[in-house]
Design a protein around this motif. Sequence first.
Motif, PDB file in Angstrom:
ATOM      1  N   ALA A 190      43.951  23.850 -27.333  1.00  0.00           N
ATOM      2  CA  ALA A 190      43.813  23.827 -25.879  1.00  0.00           C
ATOM      3  C   ALA A 190      43.313  22.476 -25.382  1.00  0.00           C
ATOM      4  N   LEU A 191      42.310  21.923 -26.031  1.00  0.00           N
ATOM      5  CA  LEU A 191      41.740  20.649 -25.575  1.00  0.00           C
ATOM      6  C   LEU A 191      42.701  19.488 -25.802  1.00  0.00           C
ATOM      7  N   ILE A 192      43.435  19.510 -26.912  1.00  0.00           N
ATOM      8  CA  ILE A 192      44.441  18.466 -27.123  1.00  0.00           C
ATOM      9  C   ILE A 192      45.534  18.586 -26.068  1.00  0.00           C
ATOM     10  N   GLY A 193      45.903  19.825 -25.710  1.00  0.00           N
ATOM     11  CA  GLY A 193      46.871  20.031 -24.638  1.00  0.00           C
ATOM     12  C   GLY A 193      46.387  19.459 -23.320  1.00  0.00           C
ATOM     13  N   VAL A 194      45.114  19.674 -23.014  1.00  0.00           N
ATOM     14  CA  VAL A 194      44.535  19.111 -21.783  1.00  0.00           C
ATOM     15  C   VAL A 194      44.594  17.589 -21.807  1.00  0.00           C
TER      16      VAL A 194
END
Length: 281
Positions: A190-194
């Motif tokens: 999720a954080l890499i996607g953000v």
Amino acid sequence: AFNNAGFALFSDNMIGFATDPWICIPLLIAVVLGGIGFPVLFEIARRVRSRARGGRSPHRWSLHTRLTLTVTGVLLVLGPTVVMLFEWSRTLGGFGFWDKMLVATFQGIMPRTAGFNSVDYADVDNATLLVTDVLMFIGGGSGGTAGGIKVTTFALLLFVILAEIRGDREVTVFDRRIDARVQRQALTVALIGVALVMLPVVALLAGTDFDLDVLLFEVVSAFATVGLSTGITAQLPGWGQMILIVLMYLGRIGSITLVSALAARDRGRRYTLPTERPFIG
């Protein structure tokens, strides 16, 4: 539609068929089936074959299937509801009641992540664009044709938050405990996607004259391999289009490759460091 590609052979995509249920409904079904994920489809198929042969199917669905079907069902209701709420008297204003329902359903489901559109996104409300950004970012089921961070990743993070609010020591979903490594993997994806969304948005904001809402829509659509656009893609400079191209490639293979790499990587350590708790929030 089954491949969640969203390519149409018409200059206005599906706008000319906006009120034709014989065109829109089969596309909706194909998008959902392709985006729900092959592991879920295979499990459903096994149960159907088992029952057809008179055998006994397992009492429980797998956690992955239950989680995917539950969250998908919620999002399939939430998307059309939001479109109806914000676009009822705007882009849907020229349609009759049942046509409004069909168009809203089509536009609420397609961001999961197929790029068909039956209304012009250049005319929709900013609130609709933002909610569509969220739906595109979440995407579809793991192991399917959809993009995004996947519904299971999103759902696991919600259960992690819920467990923390309750003060639970462990995260449980449908009477099953979630391993700590899986929680970290979901947070990492999720954080890499953000990060993959925010960095291109900042670059395009600094180098172009377009507003944040349309640039965010284009970038999230590229990352989630949706294909929806407000119509500014051709007006972006060459370097901006190249950013979207790279982002589409990373979005298509990034999450799957990353999760596979994290699942296969298990580094042992011969010592344990002291525990300390920094302040949070």
